[in-house]
Design an enzyme around this catalytic site. Structure first.
Site, short mmCIF file in Angstrom:
data_model
loop_
_atom_site.label_atom_id
_atom_site.label_comp_id
_atom_site.label_asym_id
_atom_site.label_seq_id
_atom_site.Cartn_x
_atom_site.Cartn_y
_atom_site.Cartn_z
N GLU A 7 9.36 -4.20 12.84
CA GLU A 7 9.08 -3.09 11.92
C GLU A 7 7.75 -2.47 12.35
OE1 GLU A 7 7.83 -3.96 7.85
OE2 GLU A 7 9.01 -2.26 7.15
N LYS B 267 -1.34 -7.22 -9.13
CA LYS B 267 -2.29 -7.31 -8.01
C LYS B 267 -1.82 -6.24 -7.02
CE LYS B 267 -3.24 -8.37 -4.28
NZ LYS B 267 -3.60 -7.33 -3.26
N GLU C 212 -4.96 -3.67 -1.90
CA GLU C 212 -6.41 -3.43 -1.86
C GLU C 212 -6.73 -2.15 -1.10
OE1 GLU C 212 -4.61 -5.62 -0.38
OE2 GLU C 212 -5.32 -6.10 1.63
N PHE D 203 0.81 -1.23 0.00
CA PHE D 203 0.00 0.00 0.00
C PHE D 203 0.84 1.27 0.00
CE2 PHE D 203 0.94 -0.08 4.55
CZ PHE D 203 1.07 1.27 4.85
N CYS E 260 9.44 1.89 3.17
CA CYS E 260 10.36 0.76 3.41
C CYS E 260 11.77 1.26 3.61
CB CYS E 260 10.31 -0.20 2.23
SG CYS E 260 10.77 0.61 0.70
N SER F 167 5.47 -6.98 3.26
CA SER F 167 6.07 -7.27 4.56
C SER F 167 6.85 -8.59 4.51
CB SER F 167 4.97 -7.35 5.61
OG SER F 167 4.04 -8.34 5.24
P1 NAD Z 1 1.64 -6.63 3.01
O1 NAD Z 1 2.69 -7.67 3.06
O2 NAD Z 1 0.55 -6.68 4.02
O3 NAD Z 1 0.89 -6.67 1.58
C1 NAD Z 1 1.62 -6.65 0.37
C2 NAD Z 1 0.78 -7.31 -0.71
O4 NAD Z 1 0.54 -8.68 -0.35
C3 NAD Z 1 -0.60 -6.67 -0.90
O5 NAD Z 1 -0.91 -6.67 -2.27
C4 NAD Z 1 -1.52 -7.61 -0.13
O6 NAD Z 1 -2.83 -7.64 -0.65
C5 NAD Z 1 -0.85 -8.96 -0.29
N1 NAD Z 1 -1.08 -9.84 0.86
C6 NAD Z 1 -1.25 -9.49 2.14
N2 NAD Z 1 -1.43 -10.58 2.92
C7 NAD Z 1 -1.36 -11.64 2.09
C8 NAD Z 1 -1.45 -13.06 2.30
N3 NAD Z 1 -1.64 -13.60 3.50
N4 NAD Z 1 -1.31 -13.86 1.23
C9 NAD Z 1 -1.09 -13.36 0.00
N5 NAD Z 1 -1.01 -12.02 -0.26
C10 NAD Z 1 -1.12 -11.18 0.78
O7 NAD Z 1 2.38 -5.22 3.02
P2 NAD Z 1 1.72 -3.77 3.15
O8 NAD Z 1 1.21 -3.58 4.52
O9 NAD Z 1 0.81 -3.51 2.01
O10 NAD Z 1 3.01 -2.85 2.92
C11 NAD Z 1 3.91 -2.52 3.92
C12 NAD Z 1 5.08 -3.47 3.96
O11 NAD Z 1 5.76 -3.48 2.69
C13 NAD Z 1 6.14 -3.06 4.96
O12 NAD Z 1 6.60 -4.21 5.60
C14 NAD Z 1 7.23 -2.45 4.10
O13 NAD Z 1 8.53 -2.48 4.66
C15 NAD Z 1 7.15 -3.31 2.89
N6 NAD Z 1 7.76 -2.65 1.75
C16 NAD Z 1 8.98 -3.09 1.36
C17 NAD Z 1 9.61 -2.48 0.30
C18 NAD Z 1 10.97 -2.93 -0.13
O14 NAD Z 1 11.45 -2.42 -1.10
N7 NAD Z 1 11.61 -3.87 0.53
C19 NAD Z 1 8.99 -1.43 -0.38
C20 NAD Z 1 7.72 -1.02 0.04
C21 NAD Z 1 7.12 -1.65 1.11
#
Ligand code: NAD
Length: 513
Positions: free
Chosen positions: A401, A192, A195, A168, A300, A245
């Site tokens: 985090e 994808k 959401e 997000f 991030c 994450s």
């Molecule tokens: P998230 O892991 O909750 O979600 C990321 C994606 O995975 C979304 O599209 C979500 O719909 C999907 N998702 C969530 N739960 C899932 C599951 N159980 N099974 C399958 N798909 C699933 O992350 P977020 O809260 O949207 O974003 C924040 C996180 O992203 C932080 O941890 C941040 O550090 C990380 N991030 C990392 C970088 C990087 O370059 N390393 C860059 C941006 C964000």
């Protein structure tokens, strides 16, 4: 299963107007409602209001997107490099033209301030610009006469259909780390997006269509775990790029590699900023504030831990505390504000819980943002800047985090102690050192076990022509995104060995054509 046949209203228009809208999928160059009854809410985090809903794809909706993408990938993968570059240039112009509109849409769904959202669009555009150079980027190598009359050469070819699953916190930039390069390399893409803020991806879809990208080359399916799991098991998806994450990144990596896919899964972070006693303290304090609290800490590459060495601690904490008083918190669309809300109410309460835990574990709360009165909003998901001093490595505010406006200061006696602390951390996305000693900086860049290093630069996000990625629990897989590694990730190599024996042509005095 229905697809809207007309161009009609842009998918995001109603959300822009402030009324509730339903965000459809985008398949085959048009909106697609699909067969699922499931959907999720979209909020304006600055007001707390529900502004729309986004459809959650079923497995068969995903199958439809992949089938359309597969069909489109055949002609697109064979298309001339010049044609692809022309479409990318056009897409670049269109995104530039609509940059403000995209940025405003991001503010309304994510909450970050407008200047920050504009910056995100700009950083995404850099990748599009990089991908415009695809004719050069995809060049192979040629060796003449590897044997008599035998030449050998390498070519890179697209994979077919590739998928991106994105978080997000950068709803336009992170998908743009992926799809411009993947598409330029001749693949079809299924995105994808998160959401929580899906509209920016729909704007991108419409701009791709306007740029002349053939239908089916860029597709968007919205949703949750059900859509993601289908993408991970689908036999026609060749590669998966994920950003999110760490627990989900690990899970995506394990599942998709088990299913034979190429995977790059970027995870979470706990970025440290090391401040040596000889640092320019004003620069270090400004940097800690900007990198710690920009986007309410939901980056991030945010700095979430400052490690001070020796007497740097007392000076720095005081200077950061002073600067925090001047941060205005409120709706990101109001230019007065420096920091917006957190993305959801649930995330806000999780971050507040960490602040409570920090206090309970004995850290000193130097600045407390819990009772902030955000400018002009009572119901938004706001938390003001929180600064903890004397944080110790066993505390949850250090270990986890938090992804919010909570900055921890850890005191170290020496450079060696600080370096050990950083290298012992399981996350290894970004890191920064602040010093005026070139030798110390040079030693640090070599000794630190982190993927992206800043020297007097707090957020060392590489330009698009370098690759972005962390180490350890911040990235699962071998390839970083964009730059040379991105091109390599979205293509596979082939080496040809060819023998052409000279033809006996006989007499011919004509100019050779
Ligand atoms: P998230 O892991 O909750 O979600 C990321 C994606 O995975 C979304 O599209 C979500 O719909 C999907 N998702 C969530 N739960 C899932 C599951 N159980 N099974 C399958 N798909 C699933 O992350 P977020 O809260 O949207 O974003 C924040 C996180 O992203 C932080 O941890 C941040 O550090 C990380 N991030 C990392 C970088 C990087 O370059 N390393 C860059 C941006 C964000």
């Amino acid at each position: 299963m229905t697809a809207s046949a007309t161009r009609a209203t842009p998918a995001t228009e109603a959300t822009h107007a402030g009324t509730t809208a339903t965000i459809d999928h985008w398949i085959g160059g048009e909106r697609f409602t699909g067969d699922s009854e499931r959907s999720g809410p979209i909020y304006n985090p600055a007001t707390g209001a529900t502004t729309g809903r986004v459809r959650f794809a079923s497995g068969s909706d995903v199958d439809r997107a992949v089938a359309v993408a597969k069909e489109a990938s055949i002609a697109w993968g064979r298309s001339a490099l010049g044609k692809r570059a022309t479409i990318l240039f056009k897409f670049r112009e269109l995104v530039n033209e609509h940059a403000d509109e995209i940025a405003r849409c991001i503010v309304r769904e994510h909450g970050k301030v407008l200047a920050d959202a504009r910056g995100e669009v700009q950083r995404g555009l850099e990748v599009v610009e990089f991908a415009c150079g695809i004719p050069h980027l995809i060049k192979g190598e040629f060796s003449e006469n590897v044997s008599s009359a035998v030449d050998s050469y390498s070519i890179r070819q697209p994979l077919g259909v590739v998928a991106g699953i994105t978080p997000f916190n950068f709803p336009i930039m992170v998908p743009m780390w992926m799809y411009p390069v993947a598409i330029a390399a001749g693949n079809a893409f299924v995105l994808k997006p998160s959401e929580k803020d899906p509209s920016a991806s729909m704007m991108a879809a419409e701009l791709w269509r306007e740029a002349g990208l053939p239908a089916g080359v860029f597709n968007v399916v919205h949703g949750d775990r059900i859509a993601v799991e289908r993408l991970l098991e689908h036999p026609d998806i060749a590669a998966v790029s994920f950003v999110g994450s760490t627990p989900i990144a690990r899970q995506i990596y394990e599942t998709a590699t088990r299913n034979g896919k190429r995977v790059q899964a970027l995870g979470g972070a706990k970025n440290h900023m090391l401040v040596l006693p000889d640092a320019d303290m004003a620069l270090a304090a400004d940097s800690a504030v900007n990198a710690g609290f920009g986007s309410a800490g939901q980056r991030c590459m945010a700095i979430s831990v400052v490690v001070t060495v020796g007497d740097a601690g007392d000076k720095l904490v005081e200077m950061v505390r002073e600067r925090l008083r001047a941060i205005h918190v409120g709706d990101g669309l109001d230019a007065k504000n420096d920091m917006g809300p957190l993305v959801t109410e649930q995330h806000l309460s999780r971050v507040r819980q960490y602040v409570d835990e920090g206090l309970a574990s004995g850290a000193t709360l130097v600045a407390d943002g819990r009772d902030i009165a955000a400018n002009g909003s009572r119901d938004g998901f706001f938390l003001g800047p929180c600064l903890f001093d004397h944080v110790r490595p066993e505390m949850s505010i250090y270990r986890d985090e938090i992804f919010g406006p909570v900055l921890s200061v850890v005191r170290a006696e020496s450079y060696d102690e600080a370096l050990r602390l950083i290298n012992d951390n399981p996350f290894a996305n970004g890191v920064a050192i602040f010093t005026t000693d070139g030798a110390a900086a040079r030693r640090f860049q070599s000794e630190v076990q982190v993927g992206m290093v800043g020297i007097n630069v707090p957020i060392p996000v590489p330009m698009a022509y370098y690759s972005f990625g962390g180490w350890k629990a911040s990235l699962f897989g071998d390839a970083h995104v964009h730059g040379g590694e991105g091109v390599k990730f979205y293509t596979r190599g082939k080496v040809v060995t060819a023998r052409w024996v000279e033809k006996k042509t006989g007499k011919s005095l004509a100019f050779p054509a």
